[in-house]
Enzyme design. Structure first.
Site, PDB file in Angstrom:
ATOM      1  N   PHE A 292     153.213  67.517  82.308  1.00  0.00           N
ATOM      2  CA  PHE A 292     152.796  68.742  83.013  1.00  0.00           C
ATOM      3  C   PHE A 292     153.370  69.939  82.227  1.00  0.00           C
ATOM      4  O   PHE A 292     154.132  70.746  82.745  1.00  0.00           O
ATOM      5  CB  PHE A 292     153.303  68.776  84.470  1.00  0.00           C
ATOM      6  CG  PHE A 292     152.919  67.569  85.290  1.00  0.00           C
ATOM      7  CD1 PHE A 292     151.661  67.506  85.904  1.00  0.00           C
ATOM      8  CD2 PHE A 292     153.794  66.509  85.444  1.00  0.00           C
ATOM      9  CE1 PHE A 292     151.305  66.392  86.669  1.00  0.00           C
ATOM     10  CE2 PHE A 292     153.447  65.399  86.205  1.00  0.00           C
ATOM     11  CZ  PHE A 292     152.206  65.334  86.828  1.00  0.00           C
TER      12      PHE A 292
ATOM     13  N   ASP B 103     149.124  67.670  79.554  1.00  0.00           N
ATOM     14  CA  ASP B 103     148.603  68.473  80.671  1.00  0.00           C
ATOM     15  C   ASP B 103     147.130  68.131  80.836  1.00  0.00           C
ATOM     16  O   ASP B 103     146.467  67.721  79.880  1.00  0.00           O
ATOM     17  CB  ASP B 103     148.784  69.971  80.401  1.00  0.00           C
ATOM     18  CG  ASP B 103     148.826  70.787  81.683  1.00  0.00           C
ATOM     19  OD1 ASP B 103     149.928  71.178  82.116  1.00  0.00           O
ATOM     20  OD2 ASP B 103     147.752  71.015  82.275  1.00  0.00           O
ATOM     21  N   SER B 104     146.625  68.312  82.060  1.00  0.00           N
ATOM     22  CA  SER B 104     145.206  68.030  82.285  1.00  0.00           C
ATOM     23  C   SER B 104     144.348  69.248  81.961  1.00  0.00           C
ATOM     24  O   SER B 104     143.126  69.148  81.938  1.00  0.00           O
ATOM     25  CB  SER B 104     144.979  67.598  83.733  1.00  0.00           C
ATOM     26  OG  SER B 104     145.453  68.601  84.601  1.00  0.00           O
TER      27      SER B 104
ATOM     28  N   ASN C  33     145.324  63.033  82.404  1.00  0.00           N
ATOM     29  CA  ASN C  33     145.894  62.978  83.747  1.00  0.00           C
ATOM     30  C   ASN C  33     147.259  62.311  83.611  1.00  0.00           C
ATOM     31  O   ASN C  33     147.364  61.184  83.122  1.00  0.00           O
ATOM     32  CB  ASN C  33     144.970  62.165  84.648  1.00  0.00           C
ATOM     33  CG  ASN C  33     145.542  62.033  86.050  1.00  0.00           C
ATOM     34  OD1 ASN C  33     146.760  61.890  86.254  1.00  0.00           O
ATOM     35  ND2 ASN C  33     144.663  62.081  87.026  1.00  0.00           N
TER      36      ASN C  33
ATOM     37  N   ASP D 158     157.382  67.992  85.388  1.00  0.00           N
ATOM     38  CA  ASP D 158     157.337  69.275  86.118  1.00  0.00           C
ATOM     39  C   ASP D 158     155.951  69.449  86.741  1.00  0.00           C
ATOM     40  O   ASP D 158     155.178  70.325  86.338  1.00  0.00           O
ATOM     41  CB  ASP D 158     157.666  70.432  85.159  1.00  0.00           C
ATOM     42  CG  ASP D 158     157.728  71.773  85.877  1.00  0.00           C
ATOM     43  OD1 ASP D 158     157.874  71.783  87.119  1.00  0.00           O
ATOM     44  OD2 ASP D 158     157.640  72.812  85.199  1.00  0.00           O
TER      45      ASP D 158
ATOM     46  N   CYS E 208     158.519  71.877  92.656  1.00  0.00           N
ATOM     47  CA  CYS E 208     158.459  73.263  93.129  1.00  0.00           C
ATOM     48  C   CYS E 208     157.892  73.343  94.536  1.00  0.00           C
ATOM     49  O   CYS E 208     157.491  74.406  94.991  1.00  0.00           O
ATOM     50  CB  CYS E 208     157.651  74.123  92.159  1.00  0.00           C
ATOM     51  SG  CYS E 208     155.997  73.514  91.895  1.00  0.00           S
TER      52      CYS E 208
END
Ligand code: SAH
Length: 403
Positions: A232, A253-254, A286, A307, A347
């Site tokens: 991520f 990352d996607s 993914n 993350d 988060c």
């Protein structure tokens, strides 16, 4: 001692005993279900708040449509709201002066935590990015005051408003595009911890970058080694910081767009950071699928960063969110070499720090790994936590050394 009285012409809202208790406990929100009367109060007004017996509790900003009906802004009557805004902005800027180091990108105003509920302002070099989240902060007089005071305090080249259409809908505000509200500059380069990043004020997520992770990047660097995987990765915040310390770094990352900017950021830092032609590999995938494949094929790492986006958007999502976090963490733990480092983040405000540590403990047991935690961290100092408002503490970042 005389009791404070309501300022003239400011309407009064009565709250239930439960709403009053919440304010007396130091929170600043009262939910709609705890409002007793709002007769004649127009959307976005400054109001006086009283308990059911008429005792005045303070001054607040009212929303006619949000579930959070009022947000307290002062325990005293407020005669001049623009003057209060100016004072709060001055205080927010002053609060950050001693704590901002090694960066020209940081959060200038963090809503409730700076006693300016409904307002977020981030600074990226000489561009300010502003988010207005409530009816009260959307009023023309408020906007004018914000722009003039921010300009006076920080002398930005431009101010950009980032609009979240869903927030405007919830607040029953007319649609409005994101765009410049002052000046013309819409892109720049900012730096944190000596690493440079491209910033485009009208692109990207949040107001452009994840400034709340700034100190966690620097912390992660101290432990990172070997082959690193930044899962991520967005614009490469962790990956770019880790590169000089690691033998190889891959970011996952996607979002292809996010990876394109990550690649540009890698180029920007090539000379300073990535010695000997070391390239960062950017992988569009993914993360769940990729971690499963990599774990299955026996990939091993010295450092893994997780993350993900907020999995729990509400309390209802908590169990599903914890399952998601556990799956990611379990797979990452299995892929770390002995002595390897896991940097794992959440988060989601609805996942508390104890929930998150409990999830990590369960994942460690399942993976048959022992974890030592040199650091249990949160959000950067420019995103202060207000002790009586738990919602202001949302980021968890745990650094674990894996046996
Ligand atoms: N670590 C980043 C912030 C990550 S934000 C930083 O420090 O800047 C979360 C990122 O996860 C976003 O970039 C989003 O595009 C990405 N994302 C969301 N779902 C994903 C998935 N299933 N697989 C991979 N990436 C995903």
């Amino acid at each position: 001692m005389s009791k404070p009285s309501a300022a003239p012409s400011i309407p009064t809202i009565k709250v239930s005993p439960r709403g009053a208790a919440r304010l007396k406990d130091g929170h600043v929100w009262v939910y709609r279900s705890d409002i007793v009367s709002t007769d004649g109060v127009s959307p976005g007004s400054l109001v006086t708040v009283a308990d059911h017996r008429g005792q005045i509790l303070g001054s607040a900003l009212y929303s006619s449509s949000s579930q959070i009906a009022i947000r307290l802004i002062s325990h005293d009557p407020v005669a001049d709201f623009p003057a209060l805004l100016r004072q709060r902005i001055t205080e927010a800027v002053a609060y950050r002066e001693p704590i901002i180091r090694d960066t020209n990108a940081y959060r200038v105003i963090f809503s409730e935590a700076d006693f300016l509920p409904g307002l977020i302002v981030d600074r990226y070099d000489d561009i300010l990015s502003m988010q207005i989240l409530t009816q009260a902060m959307d009023a023309e007089i408020v906007r004018e005051t914000l722009i003039s005071e921010l300009t006076e305090r920080l002398h930005p080249a431009s101010i950009v408003e980032r609009v979240d259409p869903r927030v405007r809908q919830l607040e029953d505000l007319p649609p409005r595009p994101s765009g410049l509200v002052q000046g013309e500059k819409i892109s720049t380069i900012f730096a944190m911890n000596g690493v440079q990043f491209h910033f485009d004020a009208l692109e990207g997520q949040k107001t452009g970058a994840f400034l709340d992770q700034r100190e966690n990047y620097a912390a992660a660097v101290q432990y990172a080694h070997g082959e690193a995987l930044d899962v991520f990765c967005y614009h490469g915040g962790f990956a770019l910081h880790l590169a000089p310390r690691c033998t190889h770094v891959a970011g996952v990352d996607s979002s292809r767009l996010a990876l394109e900017i990550a690649e540009q950021n890698a180029k920007l830092n090539h000379a300073q950071l990535i010695d000997g032609g070391k390239e960062i590999e950017w992988i569009e995938a993914n993360a769940f699928d990729l971690l499963k494949d990599y774990a299955y094929s026996g990939q091993r790492y010295g450092t893994i960063v997780l993350d993900p986006p907020a999995f729990a958007k509400s309390k209802r999502d908590l169990d599903a969110a914890l399952r998601g976090y556990k799956e990611l963490n379990l797979r990452a733990l299995k892929m770390l070499r002995p002595g390897g480092v896991l940097v794992t983040c959440s988060c989601s405000y609805h996942v508390s720090q104890p929930d998150f540590l409990g999830m990590l403990a369960a994942a460690a047991l399942d993976a048959h790994r022992t974890l030592r935690l040199p650091e249990v961290r949160g959000q950067a100092k420019d995103h202060p936590i207000l002790l009586n408002i738990p919602e202001t503490a949302y980021l968890k970042c745990v650094i674990a050394v894996v046996n």
